[in-house]
Write an enzyme that holds these catalytic residues in place. Structure first.
Site: not given
Ligand code: MRU
Length: 366
Positions: A52, A206, A247, A257
């Protein structure tokens, strides 16, 4: 860090058509390396978030196209098969533009291949090139971002520089340096006192799982905080700067993001704390202007909100957090408007988060 974990993706020794990646679903508790043999396995690894982070998703897709070429060359309906693989790759995750950028880069180059053998060779070279480019680009983002930290450190007369970050925009989201981690690692290596506030980043954590692991490996002091703590820390002078990844960034400088980034930007704005976004130029979507209406926001399974994974001492365990019948919603990303962003850190330097700023660094997109 051991040699396997140095990069996040590489070709298997003695079999370059097997791609190896770190299974990011298992960190920080287990360092498991996964072998990927087919384009379908690439699609699955992106979908289930074995890999990812925008740049790594792009790099993995690059190898997906290479494997699709190899498989197509052995298939009777090779072009139909290849197209099916590409469509599946494109559908694996919607928000990170690097996925689509890597596929288009491959497809453009493949036009030169006269047969499948030539196409395999081209795709193989480009996939490796995407990896090497990302490493250099991230190193340069660090060179661009380091002076921000140096200035804060000077102003604080060498006292600890406190950086707050959200999600993981470190080496695990990329190949080697990471984006936001690159200036931090470079500052740390230069002996600057730095400390990172790590948002845990629900629902997939994350920050708690990946950013904290990376910083531990690199020996960078850090503290994990719940996602809602950032505003309080900012109000009490405990954050000097916010660094996040992205992103997809529009040509006007709006930034998509991980969900929750927008709230951090609002809190930083209210407290006059600089808020920087680190990005390789592969994350800029030059075709769109309005981040709020034009960036596709991924919605993932409600189970990611309802359940949580943790280490029970011997293995990873999944436990239920909510009443079993409660519904949950799971938007993966949000958009931070350009007006809340102090600057964009790119491989060509820092610019204002607006069209003029971006075009000053990337005039080829005028
Ligand atoms: O859902 P993820 O984990 O792929 O989201 C990743 C992020 O939002 C990162 O901050 C972003 O991709 C930048 S990675 C350098």
């Amino acid at each position: 860090m051991n040699t396997y974990a140095k990069r996040t993706i590489w070709r298997k020794e003695n079999n370059p058509n097997i791609i190896q990646v770190i299974d990011q679903r298992r960190l920080p508790h287990e360092l498991i390396i996964v072998d990927i043999h087919t384009c379908q396995e690439i699609v699955d690894a992106i979908k289930d978030m074995t890999v990812r982070g925008a740049p790594l998703i792009g790099a993995t897709a690059g190898y997906g196209v290479m494997l699709a070429c190899i498989e197509a060359s052995k298939n009777q309906n090779s072009f139909v098969y290849f197209e099916k693989c590409i469509n599946e790759l494109r559908a694996s995750r919607p928000t990170a533009i690097n996925l689509f950028w890597a596929i288009e880069r491959q497809l453009d180059a493949l036009k030169e291949g006269k047969n499948w053998q030539e196409k395999i060779e081209i795709a193989s070279k480009i996939a490796d090139q995407i990896i090497e480019d990302d490493i250099e680009v991230c190193r340069l983002i660090g060179v661009a971002g380091l002076p921000i930290l140096e200035k804060i450190s000077q102003n604080k007369k060498g006292e600890v520089v406190n950086i707050l970050t959200h999600c993981n925009a470190g080496r695990l989201g990329c190949i080697e340096w990471g984006t936001i981690s690159s200036p931090i690692y470079q500052a740390h290596q230069n002996g600057m006192k730095v400390h990172v506030w790590v948002d845990e980043t629900r629902p997939r954590n994350q920050g708690a799982n990946l950013t904290a692991w990376e910083l531990t490996q690199a020996g960078v002091p850090h503290t994990v905080i719940v996602d809602n703590a950032g505003g309080h820390l900012m109000q009490h002078g405990m954050v000097d700067v916010v660094f996040v990844g992205t992103d997809r960034t529009t040509r006007m400088g709006d930034v998509a993001n991980k969900i929750g980034t927008y709230l951090k930007a609002l809190a930083a704005f209210d407290n006059q704390i600089p808020f920087y976004v680190a990005l390789p130029s592969t994350t800029i979507d030059w075709t769109i202007k309005n981040g709020l209406t034009e960036i596709p926001i991924e919605e993932r399974s409600q189970d990611e909100v309802k359940y949580i994974y943790g280490w029970n001492g011997t293995s990873l365990e999944k436990v239920l957090l909510t009443p079993i019948t409660s519904k949950a919603s799971n938007y993966g990303f949000d958009v931070t408007p350009a007006r809340l962003i102090t600057g964009l850190m790119t491989e060509r330097g820092i610019c204002a988060a607006n069209e003029e700023g971006l075009l000053s660094l990337f005039p080829e997109y005028k």
